[in-house]
Design a protein around this motif. Structure first.
Motif, PDB file in Angstrom:
ATOM      1  N   ASP A   1       0.882  -1.153   0.000  1.00 15.65           N
ATOM      2  CA  ASP A   1       0.000   0.000   0.000  1.00 15.65           C
ATOM      3  C   ASP A   1       0.925   1.209   0.000  1.00 15.65           C
ATOM      4  O   ASP A   1       2.100   1.103  -0.291  1.00 15.65           O
ATOM      5  CB  ASP A   1      -0.837  -0.063   1.302  1.00 15.65           C
ATOM      6  N   GLU A   2       0.428   2.371   0.351  1.00 13.68           N
ATOM      7  CA  GLU A   2       1.332   3.497   0.574  1.00 13.68           C
ATOM      8  C   GLU A   2       2.083   3.262   1.885  1.00 13.68           C
ATOM      9  O   GLU A   2       1.708   2.426   2.693  1.00 13.68           O
ATOM     10  CB  GLU A   2       0.545   4.809   0.636  1.00 13.68           C
ATOM     11  N   GLY A   3       3.146   3.984   2.116  1.00 16.31           N
ATOM     12  CA  GLY A   3       3.889   3.866   3.370  1.00 16.31           C
ATOM     13  C   GLY A   3       4.576   2.522   3.467  1.00 16.31           C
ATOM     14  O   GLY A   3       4.876   1.883   2.472  1.00 16.31           O
ATOM     15  N   ARG A   4       4.833   2.071   4.697  1.00  9.94           N
ATOM     16  CA  ARG A   4       5.544   0.816   4.867  1.00  9.94           C
ATOM     17  C   ARG A   4       4.671  -0.360   4.463  1.00  9.94           C
ATOM     18  O   ARG A   4       3.460  -0.322   4.602  1.00  9.94           O
ATOM     19  CB  ARG A   4       5.983   0.665   6.322  1.00  9.94           C
TER      20      ARG A   4
END
Lengths: 219, 219
Positions: free
Chosen positions: B204-207
Motif C-alpha cells: 500500500d502506501e507507506g511501509r
C-alpha cells in the motif's frame, strides 16, 4: 557525484501527529535534515536539498545555517527525483532521504563506495532510504514497496544492483516508535530536539519505548 | 571462537501470538534457528545452540537436521550466557540470537572481524542481537535496554567496545510487523515457512505490511 536530499517542507512527518504538533513535527524534520546534510558534508560531498517549498517561507523554523544549496521542486517525490537521475553513462546521482537521523559519514561512505550501477539502502518495511544511481536508464518509483520495485527496475534496464546492509540507513524516522532509535543512537540535532521537547527512553522488558514529559506541546 | 545461539524452546515468540498459533510459533522459531545456525556454519564456525529444553522433547517439530550441537540450560538467558563468556584473556565467545532470520554469512563476518573487546550488533528498540566478547570481565544483562547496558558494562570493566551497523543483524523477529522483513529480505527456511503458512506482503502506501490468507491456522 551529485547528492540530492528530498525534503517535504510543508506537511512533514504526518505519521508523528499523535506525539508532536505540526510546528514540532516541522522542527524535528528540519533537525533531521540538518543531521543528514551535515553527515553528507563530512563525506566530502556538496548535497542539494530538493525541497517541496522554500524553507524560509514554509511552516516551521528557518534553516539559515544549513550547509547545502536548496532547490525548490513542488512535483511529487518520484517525479522530482527522476528529473535529476543520470541521463548519460558516467554520471552518478545519490538520493538520500532527509529523515535518516542516524546517518553517519561512515554509513554513507559504505553506500557511496559500493560497486554497482544501482546501490540501495533499504528501509524498514520495504522502503528505499538511500540510493546511488550510475545507470542512465534507471528511474525510481517511491510508491508502495519501493525496495522491491527498484530491484526489479534495475533488472529490467540491465543495471547491476546491490543492497547496503546498514541499520543506520535502514532507520527512517516516520512513526512514534522510531523516535526510540534517535534517542538511543543519535547524537545530532534531532536527538537534541527530541530531548528538548521532553522525550526520553522508557525502559521496561522487551523493546524500549519513548515517553514524553516536561515538554510543552507548542502549537 | 565459540559461538553460542540461545534458544527459548518451550514458549517461543509469544509476541507473535496474534498471528500464529503456539505450534506455528514454534515452527517459525525453529525455522529461524535453522537459518541462523546455517549462516554461522557458512562462516566456518561450529555453533552451539543453548536451548532452554531438549529440542526433541519440547513442544514443536524436531530439528534432527540442525547442523549444530545442542546444550540444554534452563536458566534465564542472562545467567546461561554469562556462564559461557570468557574467563581468561585470549578467549573469544560470540552470542548470536536465534531469531535473526535475515542473518547472512557476510553480516556475521563483519561482526566477528570487528576489532574490539566487545562488539555489539544492536537490535531495534535497544536490544543486543549479537555480541562478540574478548574480555574476561565483561558480563551480559539482557533485561531492559540491553544495548545501553552492555556499552556501559564494557566501559566499567575497561573493555573497548564497538557497534556493528547492520540492518540484517538489527532485525530480530519478535512482533507481527517484523515478519514483513523476513518476506522482503529472507531466503531461508523462515521465509519459506511463513509463505507456507499463508503470509504475504500487503503493499500500500507507506511501509509494507503482512497479511495472511490461505494458511490453515493449526493448533
Amino acid at each position: 557525484m551529485q547528492v540530492v536530499v528530498p525534503f517535504a517542507a510543508e506537511t512533514p512527518k504526518t505519521r508523528l501527529e499523535s506525539v508532536l504538533s505540526p510546528v514540532e513535527r516541522s522542527t524535528v524534520a528540519r533537525a533531521m535534515l540538518t543531521d543528514v546534510v551535515s553527515a553528507l558534508v563530512e563525506t566530502g560531498h556538496e548535497p542539494t536539498v530538493l525541497s517541496t517549498a522554500s524553507l524560509a517561507d514554509a511552516n516551521g523554523p528557518g534553516l539559515s545555517s544549513l550547509p547545502a544549496a536548496v532547490t525548490v521542486d513542488d512535483r511529487p517525490l518520484t517525479e522530482a527525483v527522476n528529473a535529476r537521475l543520470p541521463t548519460t553513462v558516467g554520471e552518478t546521482v545519490a538520493v538520500v532521504m532527509a529523515d535518516l537521523a542516524l546517518a553517519t559519514p561512515t554509513a554513507l561512505e559504505r553506500l557511496f563506495s559500493a560497486d554497482a550501477d544501482v546501490v540501495i539502502a533499504p528501509g524498514r518495511g520495504g522502503g528505499t532510504n538511500a540510493l546511488v544511481v550510475r545507470h542512465p536508464s534507471f528511474r525510481v518509483d517511491y510508491h508502495g514497496a519501493s525496495y522491491l520495485d527498484h530491484v526489479r527496475i534495475a533488472r529490467e534496464v540491465g543495471a547491476s544492483c546491490v543492497s547496503i546492509d546498514s541499520f543506520r540507513l535502514s532507520t527512517d524516522i516516520d512513526e512514534p516508535g522510531d523516535l526510540v532509535e534517535v534517542l538511543l543512537h543519535g547524537d545530532g540535532q534531532a536527538a537534541a530536539t527530541l530531548e528538548e521537547l521532553g522525550f526520553g527512553l522508557e525502559i521496561d522488558e522487551g523493546r524500549v519505548a519513548v515517553s514524553r514529559s516536561g515538554g510543552v506541546r507548542r502549537q
